[in-house]
Design an enzyme around this catalytic site. Structure first.
Site, PDB file in Angstrom:
ATOM      1  N   PRO A   2      -0.328   4.958   4.739  1.00 47.75           N
ATOM      2  CA  PRO A   2      -1.114   4.077   3.886  1.00 47.75           C
ATOM      3  C   PRO A   2      -0.752   2.604   4.135  1.00 47.75           C
ATOM      4  CG  PRO A   2      -0.251   5.918   2.628  1.00 47.75           C
ATOM      5  CD  PRO A   2       0.407   5.968   3.972  1.00 47.75           C
ATOM      6  N   GLU A   3      -1.786   1.778   4.286  1.00 48.84           N
ATOM      7  CA  GLU A   3      -1.589   0.348   4.507  1.00 48.84           C
ATOM      8  C   GLU A   3      -1.986  -0.403   3.242  1.00 48.84           C
ATOM      9  OE1 GLU A   3      -3.317  -0.784   8.316  1.00 48.84           O
ATOM     10  OE2 GLU A   3      -2.932   1.212   9.121  1.00 48.84           O
ATOM     11  N   HIS A 111       3.589  19.883  -2.844  1.00 54.81           N
ATOM     12  CA  HIS A 111       4.706  19.057  -2.375  1.00 54.81           C
ATOM     13  C   HIS A 111       5.008  17.884  -3.312  1.00 54.81           C
ATOM     14  CE1 HIS A 111       5.063  21.204   1.439  1.00 54.81           C
ATOM     15  NE2 HIS A 111       3.738  21.186   1.526  1.00 54.81           N
ATOM     16  N   ARG A 130       5.160  14.982   3.827  1.00 53.71           N
ATOM     17  CA  ARG A 130       6.109  14.900   4.944  1.00 53.71           C
ATOM     18  C   ARG A 130       7.505  14.404   4.536  1.00 53.71           C
ATOM     19  NH1 ARG A 130       2.299  12.411   9.826  1.00 53.71           N
ATOM     20  NH2 ARG A 130       0.399  13.504   9.254  1.00 53.71           N
ATOM     21  N   LYS A 175       5.911 -11.128  23.672  1.00 52.47           N
ATOM     22  CA  LYS A 175       5.617  -9.866  22.996  1.00 52.47           C
ATOM     23  C   LYS A 175       4.110  -9.680  22.840  1.00 52.47           C
ATOM     24  CE  LYS A 175       9.987  -9.608  20.468  1.00 52.47           C
ATOM     25  NZ  LYS A 175      10.647  -9.497  19.151  1.00 52.47           N
TER      26      LYS A 175
END
Length: 290
Positions: A2-3, A111, A130, A175
């Site tokens: 999720p952003e 979960h 996860r 970069k």
């Protein structure tokens, strides 16, 4: 993962139900209890479970906010203030229910890892398929220094200046520009999906080096970062795999993506290509992005 837009919607979904409520008690899943008994940092980071309970139970939730990809819970008890800081990891989520059975998605229902039992009868449930997510109980943000290093929120006035200043430094000159968008010290809340989309709109190849981008291109790129993040919020976030709102619904931003997990470019029709950049799989159009 999720952003910013997805985390914003999770925050909006739980906020009306938990602000000004008191945490009566907390339940932990077997996985969390077993992990902590083996000295693992399973979900609850930086504190044992007894300490976490002690510094939560009886506390009132004063305010909830989002900072980058974190959800921040400001809690207080007898004028003693603390902060709960949560990152959703790859597949974490918060849900507001009366009973666990009300979580519609089976995997999230199965979960669950932390339940905050509130005095209004609701349960604030943190589920994580996860187990890469986390919740920290802090005396203040100074207890977690990396949080203080996060760039200004992308919609704040100083965010563009911060972005330009960082990219002008020699240490980042060689970069890839994509790597800069994924660094939360440079841009807050922008992850792989929205970085790919912003670069496409700006016509910039994700592997191009920072030194090979002009000031005008950087200005334009940041504008598109803001644009795609705003569109993500407006469309409820991107639900490609595990992400769900606090009520279990999905976002719709995946219907508006141009390159991320797309087969062909919607502009020129060329095949979308993929390349690993900064350890993330970048999606781009080799014809539209130079």
């Amino acid at each position: 993962m999720p952003e910013l837009p997805e985390v914003e919607h999770v925050k909006r979904g739980i906020e009306p139900f938990i602000v000004n409520t008191t945490i009566k008690s907390i339940s932990f899943s077997k996985k969390v209890i077993e992990g902590k008994s083996q000295n693992k940092e399973t979900i609850i980071k930086g504190m044992n479970l007894d300490g976490f309970r002690l510094n939560c139970e009886g506390y009132k939730i004063i305010k909830v906010e989002r900072r980058s990809k974190y959800i921040v819970f400001h809690i207080e008890k007898h004028n003693r203030k603390r902060v709960l800081l949560s990152h959703l990891g790859m597949a974490g989520g918060f849900f507001i229910v009366n009973h666990l059975s009300e979580i519609a998605i089976p995997n999230y229902r199965k979960h669950w890892h932390v339940i905050f039992h509130l005095n209004n009868g609701k349960k604030l449930v943190f589920s994580d398929i996860r187990r890469f997510g986390e919740i920290r109980n802090l005396n203040s943000f100074e207890d977690y220094p990396s949080f203080l290093e996060i760039a200004p929120e992308p919609f704040d006035e100083e965010a563009l200046q911060h972005f330009n200043h960082y990219l002008s430094q020699k240490k980042v000159a060689n970069k890839p520009i994509k790597q800069m968008l994924l660094d939360h010290k440079i841009v807050a809340g922008c992850g792989n999906i929205y970085a790919c989309e912003a670069l496409f709109r700006a016509g910039i190849h994700p592997a191009r080096k920072v030194k090979d981008t002009s000031h005008q291109e950087r200005q334009m790129l940041f504008y598109y970062v803001q644009e795609v993040l705003k569109e993500g919020i407006d469309n409820g976030g991107t639900s490609i795999s595990d992400y769900r709102h606090a009520d279990g619904k999905t976002g719709q931003m995946q219907l508006h993506l141009n390159v991320y997990k797309q087969k062909t470019c919607k502009v020129c029709g060329h095949d979308i290509e993929q390349k690993v950049i900064a350890s993330r799989n970048s999606h781009f159009c080799p014809y539209c992005q130079k």
